[in-house]
Design a protein around this motif. Structure first.
Motif, PDB file in Angstrom:
ATOM      1  N   ILE A 170       9.928  -2.794  13.849  1.00 30.00           N
ATOM      2  CA  ILE A 170      10.762  -1.862  14.620  1.00 30.00           C
ATOM      3  C   ILE A 170      10.132  -1.652  15.995  1.00 30.00           C
ATOM      4  O   ILE A 170       8.975  -2.000  16.211  1.00 30.00           O
TER       5      ILE A 170
ATOM      6  N   GLU B 104       1.776  -2.870  12.606  1.00 28.52           N
ATOM      7  CA  GLU B 104       1.252  -3.856  11.661  1.00 28.52           C
ATOM      8  C   GLU B 104       2.345  -4.871  11.311  1.00 28.52           C
ATOM      9  O   GLU B 104       2.197  -6.070  11.513  1.00 28.52           O
ATOM     10  N   ALA B 105       3.483  -4.377  10.801  1.00 26.42           N
ATOM     11  CA  ALA B 105       4.565  -5.276  10.400  1.00 26.42           C
ATOM     12  C   ALA B 105       5.397  -5.697  11.608  1.00 26.42           C
ATOM     13  O   ALA B 105       6.060  -6.738  11.575  1.00 26.42           O
ATOM     14  N   LYS B 106       5.370  -4.896  12.644  1.00 32.58           N
ATOM     15  CA  LYS B 106       6.121  -5.172  13.886  1.00 32.58           C
ATOM     16  C   LYS B 106       7.603  -5.453  13.618  1.00 32.58           C
ATOM     17  O   LYS B 106       8.174  -6.414  14.139  1.00 32.58           O
TER      18      LYS B 106
ATOM     19  N   LEU C  78       3.773   5.717   8.096  1.00 33.45           N
ATOM     20  CA  LEU C  78       4.705   4.614   7.822  1.00 33.45           C
ATOM     21  C   LEU C  78       5.262   4.052   9.126  1.00 33.45           C
ATOM     22  O   LEU C  78       5.277   2.834   9.334  1.00 33.45           O
ATOM     23  N   VAL C  79       5.701   4.930  10.000  1.00 36.05           N
ATOM     24  CA  VAL C  79       6.290   4.467  11.261  1.00 36.05           C
ATOM     25  C   VAL C  79       5.243   3.710  12.080  1.00 36.05           C
ATOM     26  O   VAL C  79       5.529   2.665  12.664  1.00 36.05           O
TER      27      VAL C  79
ATOM     28  N   LYS D 218       2.740   1.959  10.883  1.00 31.66           N
ATOM     29  CA  LYS D 218       2.567   0.641  10.255  1.00 31.66           C
ATOM     30  C   LYS D 218       3.731  -0.283  10.596  1.00 31.66           C
ATOM     31  O   LYS D 218       3.543  -1.464  10.878  1.00 31.66           O
ATOM     32  N   LEU D 219       4.944   0.260  10.528  1.00 27.53           N
ATOM     33  CA  LEU D 219       6.122  -0.585  10.793  1.00 27.53           C
ATOM     34  C   LEU D 219       6.115  -1.071  12.239  1.00 27.53           C
ATOM     35  O   LEU D 219       6.522  -2.189  12.536  1.00 27.53           O
ATOM     36  N   ARG D 220       5.609  -0.206  13.123  1.00 32.79           N
ATOM     37  CA  ARG D 220       5.584  -0.581  14.539  1.00 32.79           C
ATOM     38  C   ARG D 220       4.457  -1.552  14.845  1.00 32.79           C
ATOM     39  O   ARG D 220       4.666  -2.567  15.498  1.00 32.79           O
TER      40      ARG D 220
ATOM     41  N   ILE E  48       0.833  -1.199   0.000  1.00 36.65           N
ATOM     42  CA  ILE E  48       0.000   0.000   0.000  1.00 36.65           C
ATOM     43  C   ILE E  48       0.871   1.253   0.000  1.00 36.65           C
ATOM     44  O   ILE E  48       2.014   1.233   0.453  1.00 36.65           O
ATOM     45  N   LYS E  49       0.311   2.322  -0.556  1.00 37.94           N
ATOM     46  CA  LYS E  49       1.007   3.608  -0.519  1.00 37.94           C
ATOM     47  C   LYS E  49       0.469   4.406   0.654  1.00 37.94           C
ATOM     48  O   LYS E  49      -0.736   4.406   0.933  1.00 37.94           O
ATOM     49  N   LEU E  50       1.360   5.063   1.336  1.00 37.85           N
ATOM     50  CA  LEU E  50       0.990   5.809   2.535  1.00 37.85           C
ATOM     51  C   LEU E  50       1.228   7.292   2.310  1.00 37.85           C
ATOM     52  O   LEU E  50       2.051   7.678   1.474  1.00 37.85           O
TER      53      LEU E  50
ATOM     54  N   SER F 287       2.181   9.655   4.705  1.00 40.28           N
ATOM     55  CA  SER F 287       3.148  10.415   5.501  1.00 40.28           C
ATOM     56  C   SER F 287       4.124   9.504   6.227  1.00 40.28           C
ATOM     57  O   SER F 287       3.866   8.302   6.400  1.00 40.28           O
ATOM     58  N   ALA F 288       5.206  10.117   6.685  1.00 41.45           N
ATOM     59  CA  ALA F 288       6.216   9.386   7.446  1.00 41.45           C
ATOM     60  C   ALA F 288       5.609   8.853   8.742  1.00 41.45           C
ATOM     61  O   ALA F 288       5.922   7.736   9.174  1.00 41.45           O
ATOM     62  N   ALA F 289       4.719   9.633   9.344  1.00 41.35           N
ATOM     63  CA  ALA F 289       4.101   9.215  10.608  1.00 41.35           C
ATOM     64  C   ALA F 289       3.298   7.934  10.411  1.00 41.35           C
ATOM     65  O   ALA F 289       3.373   6.997  11.219  1.00 41.35           O
TER      66      ALA F 289
END
Ligand SMILES: Cc1cc2nc3c(=O)[nH]c(=O)nc-3n(C[C@H](O)[C@H](O)[C@H](O)COP(=O)(O)OP(=O)(O)OC[C@H]3O[C@@H](n4cnc5c(N)ncnc54)[C@H](O)[C@@H]3O)c2cc1C
Ligand SMILES: Cc1cc2nc3c(=O)[nH]c(=O)nc-3n(C[C@H](O)[C@H](O)[C@H](O)COP(=O)(O)OP(=O)(O)OC[C@H]3O[C@@H](n4cnc5c(N)ncnc54)[C@H](O)[C@@H]3O)c2cc1C
Lengths: 308, 249
Positions: free
Chosen positions: B249, B245-247, B238-239, B241-243, B230-232, B234-236
């Motif tokens: 970071i 959803e994808a876990k 993304l961070v 999601k990484l924290r 998916i395209k997001l 903003s940087a916020a």
């Protein structure tokens, strides 16, 4: 069955990738390792979990892992082994094919999966196809991709160390010098997070925009060939078909278009993030998360958010 | 001093390879073929050594089907002096290629053989090292710089953590990495001239080399396809999601 693993080293350390070769070899049988260099390296080798014997070639002629004497040494030891294995790095790829030719064996490079003692899976065509090949050679000589096998624990073993005899070989080559990049960052091939930049980084100076991000993430820094060829970063940072193959938990690509040769080196990463100002850049086709935008805006914002 | 450069005809690097439906290999019929990019670099290096006066003749050789003639003509248009085609319908493995090249080296007597470091179809990265082993010559693989001086060749090599320099006694084997040089484009007059340069064809069977393959292909498959995510905005985001959803970071 017993496998012999050539443990390559750099800057006085056994390479992390060699520990993955130990794991792969353990699937094939008992594991003996061959290591050159000083006694400390042999001691380090003996502590690797899963190793049952260390063959130590202490003679100075082997110290720099030159292919000509080292291949001759491997051939002299090969009699007792069914498989000869190394990590698919610069040393393994330099030395093992030479040894294989001397043993009249067709080597099997870049193994990503072991089916059985003679059947292996390896990528061809820049990873666009996976070939399962069966070897009819009596001995198998293979290099394995570290991204596909977990590293064996560096501690826990206590294998005996045995000195191996020097094999006479003509003086064909001479080591002159080495320049290693002294980076405080984690090793690209084994890092959990990789932050990569491409031609879109613009210049050597601007490439450093990625430093604060790599710092907060504890990430290794990688690059596309275009970034290397443009002189932004040294060649050992190149990720791709002809560079390093990485499969970190998180790969972040900034200003990289996503050419197949680049994808070949990173598409097995668990999570891929792409930041590119072109919404049609092919990198977005493999990215789990994408941001269309200027990387010089996005990177500082990411650093801000990550620090929160 | 003579230089031998083996060149391979491969699927053009711009083409996305397709696995055949029956899983027997990669589709090559009707696909654009070109010289392996690393071999262009090898040819360029050999021609530059001749232009600098360090070499007197550059001979290119390919082991393959009749159409590999086109690859050899391209190499001659870049400046190679003559060509040898070892004709075979099979696609030989590096061990067989190295054995064929050894017989040619014994016949031609080059002081240097410059190969590509890998062919971009099978990505074996093996032939040069194997030829060096069979000949008992020194090898300078993954070369990013080559200098011939006083009967030796000095080579800078790209290694995992940086660069290394080795010095080899001649005769020797070099394999070319990407940054050794930038190959020239063949000009139209040179393409015309190349048509008149000598090209010798030798049936592989005449060389009496055992070319039987050691590897059999069980299957060739497409790797698992990655799906676009998916395209997001903003940087916020993304961070977040990484924290969460994808876990990661
Ligand atoms: C034999 C061979 C082997 C190769 N091996 C490799 C290899 O191992 N590894 C490798 O990487 N390549 C390899 N290549 C090269 C490959 O084909 C591509 O040329 C290369 O990957 C392109 O690098 P890039 O994506 O950085 O550059 P480009 O394709 O030029 O892409 C730059 C991207 O940056 C974006 N951009 C520019 N400015 C910004 C900005 N301010 N913000 C956001 N985005 C921006 C652009 O939209 C563009 O998508 C090989 C090629 C050959 C022929
Ligand atoms: C698993 C597997 C799958 C295969 N699948 C196919 C397939 O789908 N289609 C197909 O056509 N073939 C196939 N082959 C055969 C293949 O094309 C190669 O000829 C062979 O494996 C050589 O490997 P390489 O070119 O990667 O060698 P490398 O060692 O990577 O080549 C290095 C260098 O050696 C020189 N060189 C190599 N081969 C030649 C040559 N023939 N003539 C002159 N110089 C040469 C070049 O300078 C080259 O840069 C397959 C082989 C294997 C083992």
């Amino acid at each position: 069955m017993t496998a012999l693993v050539l443990l390559d080293h750099e800057g006085g350390q056994i390479r992390k990738a060699a520990l993955s070769a130990v794991t792969a070899a353990a699937r094939l049988g008992d594991v003996h390792v061959l290591v050159t260099g000083d006694a400390a390296l042999a001691q380090a080798a003996s502590r690797i979990a899963g190793v049952s014997k260390v063959l130590h070639a202490a003679d100075a002629r082997y110290a720099h892992e030159l292919a000509e004497p080292l291949a001759a040494l491997i051939v002299s030891l090969a009699g007792g082994y069914d498989h000869i294995v190394a990590a698919a790095g610069a040393t393994g790829k330099n030395v093992l094919p030479r040894a294989a030719a001397l043993l009249d064996v067709q080597p099997i490079p870049d193994v990503v999966s072991i089916v059985d003692a003679q059947t292996f899976v390896r990528p061809i065509y820049a990873g666009n196809a996976l070939a399962t090949v069966r070897s009819s050679d009596a001995k198998k000589v293979l290099t394995v991709r570290s991204a596909s096998f977990d590293a064996a624990p560096a501690e826990g073993g206590s294998a005996p160390v045995e000195a191996v005899a020097v094999v006479d070989s003509p003086d064909l080559s001479r080591f002159e010098a080495v320049q290693l990049s002294d980076s405080a960052r984690p090793d690209l091939e084994s890092a959990r997070v990789v932050v990569s930049g491409g031609r879109g980084m613009g210049s050597e100076e601007k490439f450093h925009a990625l430093d604060p991000l790599a710092d907060v993430l504890g990430a290794a820094v990688g690059a596309s060939r275009a970034a290397v060829d443009s002189g932004f970063v040294p060649n050992e940072l190149q990720v791709g078909q002809t560079g390093k193959i990485v499969a970190p938990e998180l790969y972040m690509a900034f200003g990289i278009s996503g050419a197949i040769q680049h994808l070949a080196g990173m598409k097995d990463s668990r999570v891929i993030v792409a930041v590119n100002k072109d919404p049609d850049a092919p990198i977005f086709q493999v990215a789990d998360y994408g941001i269309v935008g200027d990387l010089f805006d996005v990177v500082p914002q990411l650093v801000e958010e990550l620090k929160k | 001093m003579k230089i031998l450069v083996p060149v391979k005809r491969v699927v053009d690097y711009n083409i996305k390879p397709r696995v055949k439906a029956d899983g027997s290999g990669v589709e090559t019929a009707g696909v654009k073929m070109s010289m392996n990019p690393f071999d262009e670099i090898a040819v360029e290096e050999a021609v530059r050594l001749r232009e600098k006066g360090a070499a007197s003749e550059v001979v290119v050789v390919s082991i393959g089907v009749q159409q590999a003639q086109d690859t050899l003509r391209t190499a001659m248009a870049m400046g190679a002096d003559r060509a040898i085609l070892v004709l075979t319908d099979e696609s030989p493995e590096p061990l067989a290629v190295a054995k064929v090249l050894k017989t040619l080296v014994e016949k031609e007597g080059p002081s240097l053989v410059v190969l590509g470091k890998q062919a971009i179809d099978d990505d074996m990265n093996a032939t040069g090292q194997m030829l060096a082993g069979l000949l008992g010559w020194g090898q300078g693989t993954f070369a990013s710089k080559v200098d011939v001086v006083d009967g030796r060749v000095n080579v800078s090599r790209e290694i995992d953590g940086g660069t290394e320099q080795v010095s080899l006694a001649l005769p020797a084997i070099i394999t070319a990495d990407l940054r050794l040089n930038e190959p020239r484009y063949a000009s139209l007059p040179n393409i015309m001239k190349a048509k008149k340069k000598p090209l010798e064809t030798i049936p592989a069977a005449d060389l009496g080399v055992d070319m039987a393959p050691r590897l059999s292909i069980v299957s060739v498959a497409e790797p698992a396809e990655r799906k676009a995510g998916i395209k997001l905005g903003s940087a916020a985001e993304l961070v977040e999601k990484l924290r969460n959803e994808a876990k990661v970071i």
